[in-house]
Design an enzyme around this catalytic site. Structure first.
Site, PDB file in Angstrom:
ATOM      1  N   HIS A   1       0.647  -1.128  -0.016  1.00 38.10           N
ATOM      2  CA  HIS A   1      -0.010  -0.091  -0.008  1.00 38.10           C
ATOM      3  C   HIS A   1       0.820   1.362  -0.094  1.00 38.10           C
ATOM      4  O   HIS A   1       0.264   2.321  -0.214  1.00 38.10           O
ATOM      5  CB  HIS A   1      -0.828   0.051   1.255  1.00 38.10           C
ATOM      6  CG  HIS A   1      -1.974  -1.169   1.120  1.00 38.10           C
ATOM      7  ND1 HIS A   1      -3.152  -0.793   0.839  1.00 38.10           N
ATOM      8  CD2 HIS A   1      -1.922  -2.446   1.276  1.00 38.10           C
ATOM      9  CE1 HIS A   1      -4.024  -1.691   0.860  1.00 38.10           C
ATOM     10  NE2 HIS A   1      -3.459  -2.859   0.964  1.00 38.10           N
TER      11      HIS A   1
ATOM     12  N   ASP B   1       3.447   9.361  -0.721  1.00 36.21           N
ATOM     13  CA  ASP B   1       2.282   8.406  -0.317  1.00 36.21           C
ATOM     14  C   ASP B   1       1.943   7.408  -1.489  1.00 36.21           C
ATOM     15  O   ASP B   1       2.109   7.729  -2.516  1.00 36.21           O
ATOM     16  CB  ASP B   1       0.925   9.449  -0.266  1.00 36.21           C
ATOM     17  CG  ASP B   1       0.085   9.403   0.681  1.00 36.21           C
ATOM     18  OD1 ASP B   1      -0.080   7.930   0.938  1.00 36.21           O
ATOM     19  OD2 ASP B   1      -0.476  10.074   1.400  1.00 36.21           O
TER      20      ASP B   1
END
Ligand code: ADQ
Length: 468
Positions: free
Chosen positions: A158, A372
């Protein structure tokens, strides 16, 4: 067709998979419900050794079994707080300066992975497909293989995968990549992350990488005596559901209260977990620069930052919290008036649908991480907008979402001057341009929603020949 086994550090509760808690829990649970199966991982509790060893605790919900175990204090400290969150997380977000490496924490990380794999063993059927999530569980497939498991095992990361030279700052980097090669399919958020993994394989592991001609985002890797596949699977949201919920909540009291308190001022919204990767301090500084260089906006625009603390027992998280509070106080000290506070910094958790309705009320979504994996807040912000009068997304080029949300104003979070110009542009943008940008972004969200992410990963996993 076999069942699905999902393994993640934390397991959602059966209630969370039905409510508003998080898109991901709902998305993964959807796949589990369809195929039947098990969701396995840590319960979130720190327990005695006797209780830990007695697990997993099983809760049945239709065709899905939630199977959870507690962790002892030592396991929590070494596996979770230590190697996962004080080594892997900072390095994978390019913050080597905040990372530490302790050999016993790494040993604990591998020990807990092996222990978890052993605990899962008795729940696995021979034709199940196993889908493991995120950086806490890099050695999980290797541990299952050591127990004799021959099922297909996929892994989705992720968070970003760092460039080889950055990864090499973690002393056992080679063991980590060797462990990753025990999976059959590795999924990444963006092609940059996939490329970084391939670079490591080619340069450091002296393995072979080839991209499939028909689809450049699928790779075949041979390394450490194994063959595996890699792919890019951009995680998404269910945009139309968010749009409907945001509209439904629009007239609730919390929104009316917020509107009243703004007294006609424009609203910039930011929502994050409090984490140094999210670029909160840089964001505050760029907002300060807006007030500094464009006095017309003083008293006319408010930044609401919602950032509940996470991992507050890791030292670097205490520091970022202190710094943020100090900076918000300083900027507010400089620009507040009797009836005006430029930054409202709220450190409590908000219900997801409440957040979406606040997004809908705002003129700007200000999402500027330093690094991110994807950043789902950016996607949720777009989905929550009123199509007739949408707000503008100001988005960091270092969020995975920047590759898809081309209708956003893209900014470099290290450049306060250009971020403040982007804020100014977003606040003054004419309706036609706002609508056009919103439509571009919304089309991207619909093309690649959470269902597409989940189904394409599982389809590719099922296509891997078993027991290679
Ligand atoms: P996170 O780092 O947690 O996730 P993000 O994707 O932005 O980051 O958020 C995940 C979810 O948490 C979103 O649904 C969001 O609404 C919710 N959330 C964030 N802040 C919140 C707050 N203050 N209150 C309530 N809810 C909040 C990791 C990676 C990301 C990646 C996701 C999913 O770091 O890059 O996008 O996993 O793969």
């Amino acid at each position: 067709m076999g069942r699905l086994i999902v393994v993640s550090n934390r397991v959602a509760t059966p209630t969370e998979t039905k409510g508003s808690a998080g898109g991901l829990a709902v998305g993964v649970f959807g796949a589990l419900k369809d195929a039947g199966g098990v969701w396995f991982g840590w319960s979130g509790d720190v327990v005695s050794e006797t209780v830990a060893n007695a697990g997993p605790m099983l809760v049945e919900d239709g065709p899905v079994t939630f199977a959870t175990v507690g962790l002892t204090r030592k396991d929590y400290d070494q596996y979770y707080r230590g190697f996962s969150n004080a080594t892997l997380w900072p390095v994978f977000h390019y913050r080597n300066d905040l990372a530490r490496y302790e050999r016993d924490e790494y040993a604990g990380y591998r020990r807990v992975n092996a222990w978890l794999a052993h605990k899962l063993m008795k729940l696995i059927h021979p034709d199940d497909n196993i889908w493991v999530h995120d950086y806490h569980l890099i050695p999980f497939a290797e541990a299952l293989r050591a127990e004799g498991v021959r099922n297909r095992i996929g892994f989705f990361l992720h968070i970003p995968f760092p460039a080889p030279q950055v990864l090499q700052t973690i002393p056992p980097h080679d063991e980590l990549v060797r462990s990753l090669s025990c999976y059959d399919l590795l999924g990444f958020q963006t092609s940059n992350d996939q490329q970084a993994f391939h670079d490591y394989i080619a340069r450091e592991a002296h393995g072979k990488v080839s991209m499939r001609a028909a689809n450049e985002e699928h790779g075949d890797v041979e390394a450490y005596g194994r063959k595996l596949r890699t792919g890019v699977y951009r995680i998404g949201v269910f945009p139309d559901e968010i749009a409907a919920q945001a509209a439904r909540y629009e007239s609730r009291q919390h929104v009316l209260d917020l509107k009243q308190s703004l007294e006609g001022r424009k609203l910039i919204m930011s929502v994050d977990r409090l984490d140094y990767s999210k670029g909160l301090v840089e964001r505050f500084h760029a907002f300060e620069q807006l007030l500094e260089t464009t006095p017309e906006w003083r008293g006319k625009v408010t930044l609401v930052q919602i950032a509940p603390p996470t991992r507050s027992d890791v030292a670097s998280y205490k520091l970022i919290r202190e710094e943020l509070e100090r900076e918000a106080g300083r900027i507010n000290g400089r620009y507040s008036g009797l009836d005006y506070t430029p930054i409202r910094y709220l450190s409590q958790q908000y219900d997801r649908w409440k957040l979406m309705s606040l997004f809908r009320e705002s003129q700007v979504g200000y999402v500027t991480p330093l690094h991110d994996g994807m950043n789902l807040v950016a996607k949720e912000y777009v989905a929550a907008q009123n199509p007739d009068d949408p707000g503008v997304l100001v988005l960091s080029i270092f969020a995975g979402a920047a590759a898809e949300l081309t209708g956003a104003l893209l900014v470099n979070p290290h450049d306060a001057a250009s971020m403040s110009e982007a804020l100014e542009r977003a606040l003054s943008m004419p309706l036609d341009e706002r609508r056009a940008r919103y439509q571009t972004n919304m089309a991207a969200l619909r093309r690649n929603d959470l269902g597409v992410w989940r189904d394409s990963f599982l389809r590719d996993l099922a296509a891997v020949p078993q027991a290679r």
